[in-house]
Motif scaffolding. Structure first.
Motif, mmCIF file in Angstrom:
data_model
loop_
_atom_site.group_PDB
_atom_site.id
_atom_site.type_symbol
_atom_site.label_atom_id
_atom_site.label_comp_id
_atom_site.label_asym_id
_atom_site.label_seq_id
_atom_site.Cartn_x
_atom_site.Cartn_y
_atom_site.Cartn_z
ATOM 1 N N MET A 175 9.098 101.262 -43.567
ATOM 2 C CA MET A 175 8.117 100.509 -44.346
ATOM 3 C C MET A 175 7.032 99.732 -43.338
ATOM 4 S SD MET A 175 8.921 97.230 -47.050
ATOM 5 C CE MET A 175 8.845 96.083 -45.803
ATOM 6 N N THR A 176 7.546 99.345 -42.329
ATOM 7 C CA THR A 176 6.506 98.526 -41.770
ATOM 8 C C THR A 176 5.348 99.493 -41.049
ATOM 9 O OG1 THR A 176 8.270 97.067 -40.740
ATOM 10 C CG2 THR A 176 6.124 97.474 -39.423
ATOM 11 N N VAL A 177 5.653 100.663 -40.703
ATOM 12 C CA VAL A 177 4.772 101.912 -40.351
ATOM 13 C C VAL A 177 3.929 102.235 -41.515
ATOM 14 C CG1 VAL A 177 4.668 104.155 -39.494
ATOM 15 C CG2 VAL A 177 6.379 102.535 -38.253
ATOM 16 N N LEU A 178 4.761 102.587 -42.519
ATOM 17 C CA LEU A 178 3.897 102.838 -43.889
ATOM 18 C C LEU A 178 2.776 101.890 -44.185
ATOM 19 C CD1 LEU A 178 6.065 104.390 -46.063
ATOM 20 C CD2 LEU A 178 4.254 105.449 -45.535
ATOM 21 N N ILE A 179 3.253 100.713 -43.984
ATOM 22 C CA ILE A 179 1.982 99.707 -44.267
ATOM 23 C C ILE A 179 1.064 99.530 -43.444
ATOM 24 C CG2 ILE A 179 1.761 96.973 -44.580
ATOM 25 C CD1 ILE A 179 4.823 96.930 -45.550
ATOM 26 N N PHE A 180 1.317 99.648 -42.189
ATOM 27 C CA PHE A 180 0.313 99.540 -41.135
ATOM 28 C C PHE A 180 -0.525 100.797 -41.270
ATOM 29 C CE2 PHE A 180 2.107 95.894 -39.564
ATOM 30 C CZ PHE A 180 1.153 95.006 -38.881
ATOM 31 N N GLY A 181 0.035 102.074 -41.182
ATOM 32 C CA GLY A 181 -0.663 103.257 -41.398
ATOM 33 C C GLY A 181 -1.362 103.706 -42.544
ATOM 34 N N ALA A 182 -0.834 103.484 -43.738
ATOM 35 C CA ALA A 182 -1.464 103.611 -45.081
ATOM 36 C C ALA A 182 -2.392 102.706 -45.264
ATOM 37 C CB ALA A 182 -0.504 103.806 -46.201
ATOM 38 N N GLY A 183 -1.978 101.297 -45.019
ATOM 39 C CA GLY A 183 -3.155 100.392 -45.236
ATOM 40 C C GLY A 183 -4.608 100.415 -44.506
ATOM 41 N N THR A 184 -4.323 100.860 -43.254
ATOM 42 C CA THR A 184 -5.412 101.091 -42.525
ATOM 43 C C THR A 184 -6.045 102.248 -42.737
ATOM 44 O OG1 THR A 184 -4.205 99.986 -40.435
ATOM 45 C CG2 THR A 184 -6.222 101.448 -40.000
ATOM 46 N N ASP A 185 -5.725 103.283 -43.141
ATOM 47 C CA ASP A 185 -6.297 104.143 -43.743
ATOM 48 C C ASP A 185 -6.993 104.098 -45.108
ATOM 49 O OD1 ASP A 185 -5.141 106.022 -41.766
ATOM 50 O OD2 ASP A 185 -4.110 107.326 -43.354
ATOM 51 N N TYR A 186 -6.616 103.248 -46.083
ATOM 52 C CA TYR A 186 -7.427 102.836 -47.073
ATOM 53 C C TYR A 186 -8.546 102.004 -46.836
ATOM 54 C CZ TYR A 186 -3.115 104.177 -49.246
ATOM 55 O OH TYR A 186 -1.977 104.970 -49.987
ATOM 56 N N ALA A 187 -8.310 101.264 -45.620
ATOM 57 C CA ALA A 187 -9.429 100.311 -45.064
ATOM 58 C C ALA A 187 -10.418 101.063 -44.581
ATOM 59 C CB ALA A 187 -8.758 99.180 -44.033
ATOM 60 N N ALA B 168 8.722 106.479 -31.677
ATOM 61 C CA ALA B 168 9.193 107.239 -30.504
ATOM 62 C C ALA B 168 9.241 106.465 -29.493
ATOM 63 C CB ALA B 168 8.146 108.312 -30.266
ATOM 64 N N THR B 169 8.943 105.221 -29.492
ATOM 65 C CA THR B 169 9.144 104.110 -28.455
ATOM 66 C C THR B 169 10.344 103.644 -28.526
ATOM 67 O OG1 THR B 169 8.162 102.381 -29.356
ATOM 68 C CG2 THR B 169 6.836 104.034 -28.212
ATOM 69 N N LEU B 170 11.072 103.580 -29.725
ATOM 70 C CA LEU B 170 12.650 102.788 -30.091
ATOM 71 C C LEU B 170 13.562 103.855 -29.546
ATOM 72 C CD1 LEU B 170 11.404 101.715 -33.732
ATOM 73 C CD2 LEU B 170 11.210 100.583 -31.473
ATOM 74 N N PRO B 171 14.596 102.995 -29.460
ATOM 75 C CA PRO B 171 16.022 103.474 -28.587
ATOM 76 C C PRO B 171 16.864 104.355 -29.424
ATOM 77 C CG PRO B 171 16.266 101.256 -28.967
ATOM 78 C CD PRO B 171 14.793 101.527 -29.490
ATOM 79 N N GLN C 204 18.715 95.348 -34.171
ATOM 80 C CA GLN C 204 18.306 93.896 -34.308
ATOM 81 C C GLN C 204 16.947 93.876 -33.517
ATOM 82 O OE1 GLN C 204 21.777 91.671 -33.569
ATOM 83 N NE2 GLN C 204 22.642 92.206 -35.355
ATOM 84 N N SER C 205 16.955 94.785 -32.388
ATOM 85 C CA SER C 205 15.826 94.580 -31.513
ATOM 86 C C SER C 205 14.593 95.501 -32.006
ATOM 87 C CB SER C 205 16.388 95.026 -29.979
ATOM 88 O OG SER C 205 16.535 96.608 -30.206
ATOM 89 N N ILE C 206 14.600 96.105 -32.925
ATOM 90 C CA ILE C 206 13.704 96.888 -33.496
ATOM 91 C C ILE C 206 12.591 96.299 -34.103
ATOM 92 C CG2 ILE C 206 13.009 98.803 -35.045
ATOM 93 C CD1 ILE C 206 15.884 100.258 -34.348
ATOM 94 N N ASP C 207 12.753 95.437 -34.815
ATOM 95 C CA ASP C 207 12.004 94.809 -35.887
ATOM 96 C C ASP C 207 10.756 94.110 -35.091
ATOM 97 O OD1 ASP C 207 12.975 95.512 -38.294
ATOM 98 O OD2 ASP C 207 14.184 93.644 -38.571
ATOM 99 N N GLY C 208 10.906 93.335 -34.281
ATOM 100 C CA GLY C 208 10.059 92.499 -33.555
ATOM 101 C C GLY C 208 9.104 93.802 -32.706
ATOM 102 N N VAL C 209 9.975 94.386 -31.936
ATOM 103 C CA VAL C 209 9.445 95.600 -30.902
ATOM 104 C C VAL C 209 8.336 96.498 -32.025
ATOM 105 C CG1 VAL C 209 9.755 97.605 -29.705
ATOM 106 C CG2 VAL C 209 10.958 95.662 -29.332
ATOM 107 N N LEU C 210 8.706 96.812 -32.930
ATOM 108 C CA LEU C 210 7.997 97.586 -33.847
ATOM 109 C C LEU C 210 6.752 97.053 -34.278
ATOM 110 C CD1 LEU C 210 7.930 100.541 -35.222
ATOM 111 C CD2 LEU C 210 9.276 99.751 -37.135
ATOM 112 N N LEU C 211 6.744 95.968 -34.910
ATOM 113 C CA LEU C 211 5.895 95.060 -35.401
ATOM 114 C C LEU C 211 4.567 94.964 -34.471
ATOM 115 C CD1 LEU C 211 4.608 93.880 -38.193
ATOM 116 C CD2 LEU C 211 5.738 91.741 -37.341
ATOM 117 N N LEU C 212 5.109 94.486 -33.213
ATOM 118 C CA LEU C 212 4.118 94.335 -32.283
ATOM 119 C C LEU C 212 3.530 95.734 -31.702
ATOM 120 C CD1 LEU C 212 5.808 91.360 -30.117
ATOM 121 C CD2 LEU C 212 3.724 91.362 -31.630
ATOM 122 N N GLY C 213 4.242 96.495 -31.646
ATOM 123 C CA GLY C 213 3.760 97.909 -31.025
ATOM 124 C C GLY C 213 2.801 98.554 -32.098
#
Length: 702
Positions: A251-263, A648-651, A186-195
């Motif tokens: 999925m969050t990591v994929l969207i930011f990673g792949a989307g930024t690559d395409y951009a 790698a920053t997640l617990p 439950q603590s992951i989503d916000g931390v991952l999105l902001l990170g």
């Protein structure tokens, strides 16, 4: 009449120009309006995704495994929502009478607040040295993970009150382990999105060297993330899709990673076209025509690879396929429609202070990638041999990968539940602290119990819940939980109870689940990996019109994956002290690295194909492609690796391991495989790199 005729002709010539200009202004606004509507519709549902994710043990189990069927049958027994826990008290030097009195008072309070099977006097065992007591609690009436978590917190609050000084009170067992794990999730989503957003923002600022430009792709990828979250929530409601927190995190990591690559690829090509085309709209149209096929093929390989995961039997893996595919599709759609529209409306000034001026050429700097290409062109065979040798040597490190990750080792910071289980393991070395569950048809329960007691390795058998059709037995082995000895006992139990005619007895529990996970993951690898390779090959052949080029790219990323796994073997155990590897990671990291890693080969080879079609020879085309795409592809690789490194920053150990393997694999592919190995192979194979397409024919040579 002549002047009037001339005026009409002039108006006739100018009208299409005005209409075309109006269309150029209207189309970007229409696209933006469309996405505003999408965002308005999806935003309310996007926020519901985290609540819809399921992280029950059964959600991470194989759909057809024996231990999974045990979990489903337990839910149908009377008190089907019963949750088992262990209340542990320990004092160095031995428990005192005041400690025992406090424990009894705690049990009364727990029984007064929760429905305990056995009332306020559940079975308690004291260790031989008298320093530790273990009480088995079975709490009924907890319908879901939320209720279980609240009960675990409530019991912990009770045992912390009025506790004699020096007495250690801990709550362990399966329900406590899952509660602690869910709290981490439950603590992951916000931390991952902001990170992830923060990492992407910093890298875009460094790459673009503009105070404004970085905001555009970052905002667009945020829109894509919102749309994807809503889409996945819709899939859950429509098809009862199993979506875990791990799936939504990836999925969050994929969207930011792949989307930024395409951009990055689109913006680089757009900047290039702005120097040759006067109007931003026309420059963007040329940019999309130039890089669009490569971006479509890139996203196609990722989507195809992820959808192959649906063939997996493991629930968490099969659910990750469509979840990740939705994320990549939304990233692609936003980057190929919304991003161009915003950039066109902002015009050239968005690139300030380095504005691409029409009719000028970019400042030619000394190119690192031109130097790399030249070094590879001098001795391509030696470069290829050394590169392949290095990757093969690294891959041998996989022999040092730790064994299967146990539940108690899944956390970076050890929660109370793990501390309790370790206390029990030290105090009761001759008995397991987690039960093996046997479920049988009720008429044959007595016969099954006799067979269980006679099985080698069984310490004790306790009756469980019983209904008209099924009965539960809780079995404790002599060996420790998830040890080789307990796994051997479970195998013997399954052999013994399966042979009892009509009993339909099956064996489950935490260690049985781990055994089934290992077996299922091995089966899934045999099924899914060939499907992924075939799917990626089809996309590559369709884009490049070459079997050889497609095969070279696939073999290259397989080598990257092997080397990444080898490096992980040298890091996870020896350096980080991890005691296990999540059994699903070899398959998941293979799928991601094949699908994502081949993207950079696609960008490189698609540009080389463009140069060949313009008349360049095979060697010249390969070197030109490396020189012109090197910077942007390297930037894209660094961004993608950095986004996965955020995991790698997640617990949780499993997410750290996944982030490390994929990040290392992407970096290897970016800096070694694409720049040296694929380029060297192109220089050696020459026109045969494009066999059997028309570019492989001798007439195409220059």
């Amino acid at each position: 009449m002549a002047p009037a005729a001339d005026t009409q002709q002039k108006e006739g010539r100018e009208r299409p120009a005005r209409e075309g200009k109006a269309r150029r202004r209207a189309l970007p606004w229409a696209v933006i309006a469309f996405w505003i509507v999408i965002l308005a519709v999806t935003a309310p549902f996007a926020g519901k995704l985290s609540g819809a994710a399921r992280d029950r043990p059964v959600d991470y189990l194989p759909a057809s495994a024996e231990s999974t069927r045990v979990e489903h049958l337990l839910q149908k027994l009377p008190g089907g929502n019963t949750s088992d826990a262990l209340l542990v008290y320990h004092r160095d030097g031995g428990l005192k009478p005041a400690d025992t009195k406090a424990a009894q008072e705690h049990l009364k309070q727990i029984a007064g607040r929760y429905e305990l099977r056995g009332g306020d006097k559940p079975p308690t065992v004291v260790s031989k040295d008298g320093a530790t007591s273990m009480t088995a609690l079975s709490v009924s009436g907890l319908p879901d993970a939320s209720a279980q978590g609240k009960a675990v917190d409530g019991i912990r609050d009770i045992v912390k009150e009025d506790k004699p000084e020096g007495l250690k009170a801990e709550l362990g067992g399966q329900v406590a382990l899952m509660s602690d794990q869910n709290e981490v999730f439950q603590s992951i989503d916000g931390v991952l999105l902001l990170g992830t957003a923060g990492v992407v923002a910093v890298l875009l600022i460094l790459i673009y060297r503009s105070p404004f430009l970085w905001l555009v792709p970052l905002a667009v990828v945020g829109v894509a993330a919102s749309a994807a979250m809503a889409g996945v929530y819709g899939l859950i409601k429509a098809f009862d899709l199993t979506v875990t927190t791990m799936s939504t995190s990836v999925m969050t990591v994929l969207i930011f990673g792949a989307g930024t690559d395409y951009a990055l690829l689109l913006v680089a090509r757009y900047r290039e076209e702005l120097r040759h085309v006067e109007q931003p709209f026309d420059a963007m149209r040329s940019a999309i025509r130039g890089c669009g096929p490569a971006v479509l093929a890139s996203s196609g390989t990722v989507v195809a690879g992820l959808m192959c995961l649906m063939a997996a039997d493991l629930n968490s893996s099969s659910g990750l396929g469509p979840v990740g595919a939705v994320g990549v599709f939304c990233a692609l759609a936003s980057m190929m429609t919304l991003l161009p529209a915003v950039l066109v409306l902002l015009g050239r000034r968005v690139f300030w202070p380095i504005v691409p001026v029409y009719g000028t050429e970019a400042v030619q700097r000394r190119s690192l990638f031109a130097a790399m290409g030249n070094s590879a062109s001098r001795r391509p065979a030696l470069v290829l041999l050394c590169g392949v040798g290095a990757l093969v040597a690294l891959s041998f490190g996989a022999l040092k990968l730790p064994g299967t990750l146990k539940q108690e080792d899944a956390f970076l910071k050890k929660p109370d539940s793990v501390a309790a289980m370790r206390t029990v393991a030290a105090a009761f070395p001759d008995a397991s602290s987690l039960p093996i569950t046997v479920v049988t048809r009720t008429p044959q329960a007595g016969e099954v119990e006799k067979a269980v007691k006679a099985t080698k390795g069984v310490a004790t058998v306790q009756p469980g819940r019983s209904g008209e059709e099924r009965t539960e037995l809780q079995v404790f082995s002599v060996a420790k939980p998830e040890s080789a000895g307990e796994k051997k006992t479970i195998g013997a139990l399954r052999d013994a109870v399966h042979d009892i005619k009509g009993a339909q007895a099956i064996v489950g529990g935490p260690t049985a689940q781990q055994m089934d996970l290992d077996t299922t993951n091995a089966d899934d690898r045999r099924k899914v990996i060939p499907l992924v390779l075939v799917a990626v090959m089809i996309v590559l052949v369709a884009l490049l019109r070459s079997l050889v080029a497609a095969a070279v790219l696939v073999l290259a990323v397989i080598a990257s994956w092997g080397a990444a796994m080898g490096l992980s073997g040298l890091v996870f155990g020896p350096l980080l002290g991890y005691k296990g590897l999540d059994p699903s990671l070899p398959l998941l990291t293979f799928v991601f690295l094949i699908a994502l890693g081949v993207d950079y080969g696609i960008f490189l080879m698609h540009r080389a194909r463009e140069e060949r079609l313009k008349g360049a020879g095979p060697e010249e085309a390969a070197l030109t492609a490396l020189r012109t795409t090197g910077g942007v592809i390297t930037s894209a690789g660094v961004v993608l690796a950095a986004t996965f490194a955020v995991l790698a920053t997640l617990p949780l150990v499993a997410l750290v391991e996944m982030g490390f393997i994929i990040a290392v694999g992407v970096l290897l592919d970016t800096f070694l495989v694409r720049t040296y190995l694929v380029t060297s192979a192109s220089l050696l194979l020459k026109r045969w790199m494009w066999w059997p397409g028309k570019l492989s024919r001798g007439s195409m040579e220059t």
